[in-house]
Design a protein around this motif. Structure first.
Motif, short mmCIF file in Angstrom:
data_model
loop_
_atom_site.label_atom_id
_atom_site.label_comp_id
_atom_site.label_asym_id
_atom_site.label_seq_id
_atom_site.Cartn_x
_atom_site.Cartn_y
_atom_site.Cartn_z
N ARG A 302 -4.99 13.67 -1.98
CA ARG A 302 -3.77 13.34 -1.12
C ARG A 302 -3.61 14.73 -0.71
O ARG A 302 -3.79 14.56 0.73
N PHE A 303 -4.06 15.88 -0.84
CA PHE A 303 -3.86 17.15 0.05
C PHE A 303 -5.24 17.66 0.98
O PHE A 303 -4.95 17.64 2.22
N GLY A 304 -6.22 16.46 0.71
CA GLY A 304 -7.15 16.41 1.80
C GLY A 304 -7.00 15.54 2.42
O GLY A 304 -7.37 15.09 3.21
N ASP A 305 -6.29 14.75 2.33
CA ASP A 305 -6.06 13.73 3.54
C ASP A 305 -4.89 14.63 4.35
O ASP A 305 -4.71 13.54 5.20
N LEU A 306 -3.69 15.11 3.68
CA LEU A 306 -3.03 15.83 5.16
C LEU A 306 -3.11 16.86 5.69
O LEU A 306 -3.42 16.75 6.81
N HIS A 307 -4.76 18.06 4.82
CA HIS A 307 -4.42 19.08 5.43
C HIS A 307 -6.37 18.75 5.89
O HIS A 307 -6.96 19.46 6.43
N GLY A 308 -7.64 17.42 5.23
CA GLY A 308 -9.00 17.98 5.75
C GLY A 308 -9.53 17.91 4.54
O GLY A 308 -9.09 18.75 3.51
N ARG A 309 -10.36 17.31 4.65
CA ARG A 309 -11.61 17.05 3.86
C ARG A 309 -12.14 19.05 3.67
O ARG A 309 -12.44 19.70 2.56
N ARG A 310 -12.40 19.90 4.10
CA ARG A 310 -13.06 20.56 4.37
C ARG A 310 -12.64 21.93 3.87
O ARG A 310 -13.04 22.58 3.58
N ALA A 311 -11.81 22.14 4.09
CA ALA A 311 -10.73 23.56 3.37
C ALA A 311 -10.93 22.94 2.09
O ALA A 311 -10.94 24.16 1.43
N VAL A 312 -10.34 21.82 1.52
CA VAL A 312 -10.29 21.75 -0.05
C VAL A 312 -11.70 22.08 -0.79
O VAL A 312 -12.00 22.45 -1.65
N LEU A 313 -12.65 21.78 -0.18
CA LEU A 313 -14.45 21.38 -0.44
C LEU A 313 -14.66 22.89 -0.42
O LEU A 313 -14.88 23.95 -1.42
N ARG A 314 -14.46 24.03 0.89
CA ARG A 314 -14.29 25.35 1.44
C ARG A 314 -13.64 26.33 -0.88
O ARG A 314 -14.35 26.84 -0.90
N ALA A 315 -12.99 25.85 -0.79
CA ALA A 315 -11.34 26.62 -1.49
C ALA A 315 -11.95 26.30 -2.95
O ALA A 315 -12.55 26.77 -3.93
N GLY A 316 -12.97 25.10 -3.17
CA GLY A 316 -13.38 24.92 -4.51
C GLY A 316 -14.89 24.65 -4.85
O GLY A 316 -15.37 26.26 -5.82
N ALA A 317 -15.74 25.03 -4.05
CA ALA A 317 -16.46 26.03 -4.36
C ALA A 317 -16.91 27.77 -4.38
O ALA A 317 -17.34 28.15 -4.90
N ILE A 318 -15.75 27.88 -3.54
CA ILE A 318 -15.86 29.13 -3.91
C ILE A 318 -14.80 29.84 -5.17
O ILE A 318 -15.52 30.17 -6.06
N GLY A 319 -14.39 28.41 -5.58
CA GLY A 319 -13.33 29.45 -6.56
C GLY A 319 -14.99 28.95 -7.98
O GLY A 319 -14.47 29.69 -8.48
N LEU A 320 -15.30 27.76 -7.58
CA LEU A 320 -16.60 27.28 -8.90
C LEU A 320 -17.38 28.73 -8.86
O LEU A 320 -18.07 28.92 -10.17
N THR A 321 -17.82 29.48 -7.44
CA THR A 321 -18.59 30.12 -7.61
C THR A 321 -18.13 31.87 -8.36
O THR A 321 -19.24 32.75 -8.91
N VAL A 322 -17.47 31.95 -7.95
CA VAL A 322 -16.40 33.45 -8.28
C VAL A 322 -16.28 32.94 -9.96
O VAL A 322 -15.93 34.01 -10.49
N MET A 323 -15.63 32.10 -10.49
CA MET A 323 -15.10 31.43 -11.75
C MET A 323 -16.05 31.68 -13.30
O MET A 323 -15.49 31.25 -14.15
N ALA A 324 -17.34 31.36 -12.78
CA ALA A 324 -17.94 31.16 -13.45
C ALA A 324 -18.49 31.57 -14.07
O ALA A 324 -18.22 31.31 -16.02
N VAL A 325 -18.80 32.89 -14.28
CA VAL A 325 -18.79 34.52 -15.29
C VAL A 325 -17.98 34.82 -16.07
O VAL A 325 -17.34 34.33 -17.68
N PRO A 326 -16.50 34.35 -15.16
CA PRO A 326 -15.00 34.80 -16.25
C PRO A 326 -14.78 34.15 -17.23
O PRO A 326 -14.20 33.64 -17.81
N ALA A 327 -15.22 32.33 -16.61
CA ALA A 327 -14.77 31.75 -17.74
C ALA A 327 -15.39 31.30 -18.76
O ALA A 327 -15.25 31.23 -19.66
N TYR A 328 -16.66 31.92 -18.67
CA TYR A 328 -17.76 31.67 -20.41
C TYR A 328 -17.96 33.02 -20.56
O TYR A 328 -17.00 33.01 -22.13
N LEU A 329 -16.65 33.92 -19.92
CA LEU A 329 -16.70 34.97 -21.12
C LEU A 329 -15.28 34.17 -21.87
O LEU A 329 -15.48 35.11 -22.96
N LEU A 330 -13.97 34.46 -21.47
CA LEU A 330 -13.26 33.01 -22.21
C LEU A 330 -13.45 32.52 -23.11
O LEU A 330 -13.48 32.60 -24.34
#
Length: 441
Positions: A302-330
């Protein structure tokens, strides 16, 4: 080069028709992905029963390799069912998909083990898993296409994300079924009750088939048929005229595939075989993470409907990249709480990517080749990257002896995907009933 497009008037759709399509797609999607998910959660017992017992590490790698080979047939299934859906209708293709998945899953539940027929057991297992892969190749892109073409234009991202959520709930149910059977009687589970989740697929598939056969075709596809004969495009022509769109779907689906199958299919095995958590603890942590996924998906859609797909996709891609190592450490800390927290670090950005993949693969293509184009890009990504995630994770742990080793694969795919995400077009305002003026031979 992209072919010229013709815009037509918005198709008529009644609210009742749309609601029925949503409910039916949710039920059908659930049935299809329950059948597919049960193998991943049964991996530990399958490793014991279908491979020699002398080397459990090799047996587990073999089980994960079979999981990966399943994805090799997904592009073939995507091509076959994509063309069927574009030529004969979405409804017919989706009904065939759920029937084939049900049959192959039941047959896995009936297979004799290595102790009974030796090396033929894993061979037959591979063949049936390939049939499952062929079936699943037509499911996700087809369900997303069908549901999005029924959805109101200003809510189609949310509706497609509901479809994505219903691919996750079956993993939760499959995990709970395996958890109940394996803890109720471990001896019986190893002996025979492991078969029950596979055999349940039979009646579930019949329910899914009944529901899908009663659906009305999407109004967008009906309108296409009313304008004249449906174009008979070849795969080569689709790739020639829409290769850029196929590549975009392939790129974002690669990140989504690695992230999703890392969490859903590999993390429970990693927690039991590497971290040392009990099977009960591992599966309950994974169920929590997947339930959060199912809740977040429609919200981010729904957020993508209101504000566009690109912003949601960019945030998700950055988040997965940054969180990969910390997530597995936990996840590798060895406690129930840190296992949950580590998985949740991945779930948030993963859902952001998944919510865009669900709808963008539909919005990028015109009606005539939508199912085919989406299925080629999506399933190609899952064959190369998504299906390999559990095997690569197990292989990296075995070779590097590091608790964060599985994160390296996710991190690498995340970095590569970011190069594409920055150039991803905004698709949320494109009409789904646009038609291609290309004259296909």
């Amino acid at each position: 080069m992209t072919s010229p497009l013709r815009k037509v008037r918005p198709p008529s759709r009644s609210p009742e028709q749309s609601r029925k399509a949503l409910a039916a797609a949710v039920v059908g999607n659930f049935v299809e992905w329950y059948d597919f998910a049960i193998y991943g959660y049964s991996a530990p017992v399958i490793a014991k029963l279908f491979f020699p017992s002398s080397d459990q590490t090799t047996a587990l790698l073999g089980t994960m390799a079979i999981l990966g080979t399943t994805f090799l047939f997904r592009p073939l299934g995507g091509i076959y069912f994509g063309r069927l859906g574009d030529r004969a209708g979405r409804r017919k293709a989706l009904a065939t998909v759920v029937l084939l998945m049900g049959v192959s899953t039941v047959l896995i539940g009936l297979l004799p083990t290595y102790a009974s027929i030796g090396a033929l057991a894993p061979v037959l297992l591979v063949l049936l898993r390939l049939l499952q892969g062929f079936s699943s190749g037509g499911e996700y892109s087809g369900a997303s296409t069908f549901l999005s073409e029924h959805a109101p234009q200003h809510r189609r991202g949310m509706w497609a994300a509901i479809s994505a959520a219903t691919t996750t709930l079956p993993f939760t149910v499959a995990a709970l079924v395996v958890l109940f059977l394996s803890t109720a009687s471990p001896q019986a589970y190893t002996a025979w009750t492991w078969r029950i989740p596979f055999l349940v697929a039979g009646p579930l598939a019949l329910v899914g088939l009944y529901i899908r056969l009663r659906l009305e075709e999407s109004p967008v596809y009906q309108e296409l048929k009313e304008t004249g004969p449906v174009a008979q495009s070849s795969i080569g022509q689709v790739l020639q005229h829409y290769r850029h769109e196929v590549f975009l779907v392939f790129s974002i689906a690669s990140l989504n595939g690695v992230g999703f199958y890392t969490v859903s299919s590999y993390v429970p095995t990693y927690l039991t075989s590497t971290v040392g958590l009990s099977e009960t603890a591992a599966l309950t942590t994974n169920c929590i993470a997947l339930c959060v996924y199912s809740v977040l998906a429609p919200l981010l859609g729904r957020f993508g409907d209101l504000h566009g797909r690109r912003a949601v996709l960019r945030a998700g891609a950055i988040g997965l990249t940054v969180m990969a190592v910390p997530a597995y450490l936990l996840i590798g800390q060895g406690s129930w709480a840190t296992a949950v927290l580590g998985q949740l670090l991945l779930i948030g950005p993963l859902v952001a990517v998944a919510s865009v993949v669900a709808i963008a693969q539909v919005e990028l293509f015109p009606t005539q080749i939508r199912y085919t184009g989406a299925a080629i890009g999506y399933n190609g990504a899952y064959a190369i990257f998504g299906g390999t995630a559990p095997f690569v994770g197990a292989f990296l742990v075995a070779r590097l002896d590091s608790p964060v080793a599985p994160a390296f694969y996710l991190l690498a795919i995340g970095v590569l995907s970011l190069l594409v995400v920055t150039r991803f077009p905004e698709t949320s305002r494109l009409p789904l009933n646009r038609q291609d003026n290309q004259t296909w031979p």
